[in-house]
Design an enzyme around this catalytic site. Structure first.
Site, mmCIF file in Angstrom:
data_model
loop_
_atom_site.group_PDB
_atom_site.id
_atom_site.type_symbol
_atom_site.label_atom_id
_atom_site.label_comp_id
_atom_site.label_asym_id
_atom_site.label_seq_id
_atom_site.Cartn_x
_atom_site.Cartn_y
_atom_site.Cartn_z
ATOM 1 N N LYS A 54 0.826 -1.206 0.000
ATOM 2 C CA LYS A 54 0.000 0.000 0.000
ATOM 3 C C LYS A 54 0.865 1.263 0.000
ATOM 4 C CE LYS A 54 -3.740 -2.457 2.313
ATOM 5 N NZ LYS A 54 -4.412 -2.784 3.583
ATOM 6 N N GLN A 98 -4.449 -1.336 9.791
ATOM 7 C CA GLN A 98 -4.282 -2.620 9.127
ATOM 8 C C GLN A 98 -4.887 -3.748 9.961
ATOM 9 O OE1 GLN A 98 -3.030 -3.289 6.013
ATOM 10 N NE2 GLN A 98 -3.702 -5.380 6.418
ATOM 11 N N ASP A 121 -10.812 3.009 3.884
ATOM 12 C CA ASP A 121 -11.098 1.586 3.696
ATOM 13 C C ASP A 121 -12.582 1.344 3.406
ATOM 14 O OD1 ASP A 121 -8.954 -0.198 3.697
ATOM 15 O OD2 ASP A 121 -8.695 -0.067 5.867
#
Length: 296
Positions: A54, A98, A121
């Site tokens: 990412k 995460q 997200d």
């Protein structure tokens, strides 16, 4: 019949190029670069790999990023305080915690602690709720990436029977909502299945579009699908393979070779849905910087 391959790497590269051009235009207009704050709890090897992918993607498209690593012993209060610090920081556009988290931490509580306007997200209840009722929201990156694949390959959803195997909050539930919505990218009749579904084949065999994200390798086999089905395999599983140097192979939730013989389109694993998830994360971060979803 042998299915055409849905090339997620190709479409992800195109998407990243589009984001990079948009970021360049954003900077030329006098704005600061978009900024993504990653929070990584513990030192899980898989999580480190995902975060690395990412952050590399961020650098590629011109998004600035930082990773705050916390010990796996961090308390819920300490983690929420850290998130709140970035919620209040006007220079931070997106926040990504995460997953998975250590067992003593509730992922639901942690996600809800993120300002929904920075939830790139697309996991926050506010974003999921707004998605459900058709209001602007950050869309969960994997389902959003799947829809980009449909768009690129001109795969229609209107009037189709879409079957989703796997009811996770990250993939199964949001993709089922998006497929069934009354908009240009939806209008499908949608069935959700999961590990408790009796006679799974009775459902999958009728699917025009089959999205599988159950976390079980080779769950779907050729005899479980009909001719011409479009198959989106979200699963990525390690299975022992002594012929490989690493000792394992990566496979999806579908038995690729047998399903491919009947499908019209299919995503490979790896190289299908995965690259699109990261590309859509970049797109959401830029949208957060522009205040495109939540103005002001």
């Amino acid at each position: 019949m042998s299915a055409k391959i849905i090339d997620g790497k190709k479409v992800a590269a195109i998407t990243r190029d589009e984001v990079r051009e948009d970021v360049e235009d954003w900077l030329e207009a006098g704005h600061r670069p978009p900024f993504l704050q990653v929070i990584l709890v513990g030192n899980d090897p898989a999580s480190n790999v995902y975060v690395g992918a990412k952050t590399r993607a961020c650098k590629e498209v011109g998004i600035e990023t930082d990773t705050r690593q916390l010990p796996d012993t961090v308390s819920a209060k300490e983690l929420k305080n850290t998130i709140q610090y970035y919620n209040e920081n006007g220079d931070v556009d997106g926040i990504l915690v995460q997953l998975p988290l250590p067992s003593h931490l509730s992922s639901h509580d942690v996600i809800e602690a993120i300002d929904h306007r920075k939830d790139i997200d697309g996991f926050h209840p506010m974003n999921i709720g707004r998605l459900t009722v058709g209001q602007p929201s950050f869309r969960s990156c994997t389902p959003a990436g799947i829809f980009e694949l449909f768009k690129y390959y001109s795969i229609p959803t209107k009037g189709k029977h879409a079957v989703v195997v796997g009811a996770s909050d990250i993939v199964g539930r949001p993709i089922s909502v998006m497929l069934s919505k009354e908009d240009a990218g939806g209008k499908a009749t949608t069935t959700i299945c999961h590990k408790y579904t009796k006679d799974l084949t009775a459902h999958t065999i009728s699917a025009d579009i089959l999205v599988v994200g159950a976390g079980q390798p080779n769950l779907i086999r050729g005899e479980m699908v009909k001719e011409g089905v479009v198959v989106i395999d979200v699963g990525i599983n390690r299975v022992a393979d002594e012929t490989r140097e690493k000792g394992y192979s990566l496979v999806g939730d579908c038995h690729f070779e047998s399903v491919r013989e009947k499908a019209s389109w299919i995503t490979p694993v790896p190289g299908g849905v995965g690259p699109m998830t990261v590309a859509m994360l970049m797109k959401n971060t830029l949208l957060a910087a522009k205040k495109s979803i939540y103005p002001g």
